[in-house]
Design an enzyme around this catalytic site. Sequence first.
Site, PDB file in Angstrom:
ATOM      1  N   HIS A  49      20.697  28.755  50.995  1.00  0.00           N
ATOM      2  CA  HIS A  49      20.627  28.137  49.667  1.00  0.00           C
ATOM      3  C   HIS A  49      20.106  29.105  48.624  1.00  0.00           C
ATOM      4  O   HIS A  49      19.561  30.166  48.950  1.00  0.00           O
ATOM      5  CB  HIS A  49      19.800  26.851  49.691  1.00  0.00           C
ATOM      6  CG  HIS A  49      18.369  27.011  50.098  1.00  0.00           C
ATOM      7  ND1 HIS A  49      17.432  27.642  49.326  1.00  0.00           N
ATOM      8  CD2 HIS A  49      17.718  26.587  51.211  1.00  0.00           C
ATOM      9  CE1 HIS A  49      16.249  27.595  49.937  1.00  0.00           C
ATOM     10  NE2 HIS A  49      16.400  26.971  51.088  1.00  0.00           N
ATOM     11  N   CYS A  55      14.854  28.462  56.178  1.00  0.00           N
ATOM     12  CA  CYS A  55      16.179  28.657  55.578  1.00  0.00           C
ATOM     13  C   CYS A  55      16.408  30.118  55.213  1.00  0.00           C
ATOM     14  O   CYS A  55      15.513  30.945  55.288  1.00  0.00           O
ATOM     15  CB  CYS A  55      16.319  27.776  54.339  1.00  0.00           C
ATOM     16  SG  CYS A  55      16.337  26.007  54.730  1.00  0.00           S
TER      17      CYS A  55
END
Length: 178
Positions: free
Chosen positions: A131, A153
């Site tokens: 992301h 992430c």
Amino acid sequence: MIKKGFLWVITVIGLITVSIGAIFLWANHLENPLSPDMRADLVVVEKSRRRLTLYFKGEPLKTYKISLGRVPVGPKEREGDNKTPEGRYTIDFRNPKSLYYLALHISYPNQKDIQAAREKGVSPGGDIMIHGLPNRFGRLGKLHRLVDLSRGCIVVTNKEMDELWRAIPNGTPIDIEP
């Protein structure tokens, strides 16, 4: 008559303002833009080198510098360990309304991860994504690379995320290496 001290303060403030502006321009400049029609058939993340590379038919298309989970060394073992997983996964869906600028979901945990966590009596966790930056913090750009702050992430700049969003179709395999 203007005093020397006042001119000095104004000069310093001006230099600081220009410097900060230059840093943010650099931080948000997209290097070597990927052609909009290019599509990857493999994503490889090298955690130790903090880089993500897109491939098509075995040839690299582009490499991006990344930041990772707060505990970047070692594979993800359980929910809340702040580690980025290691292994072969798939980009299985996308979230355009994420709390972070766009998000490509990684199919963690796989059966191996679930079994390993079960043997330890813990949850493997999930919700691992590639992301952009947190919403409202996109202007930080490349400055995010100074420290690993995600919960596992893989983070890129928002402009880079725009490219990845276009270039990585759902179903694309992703290899996350130590």
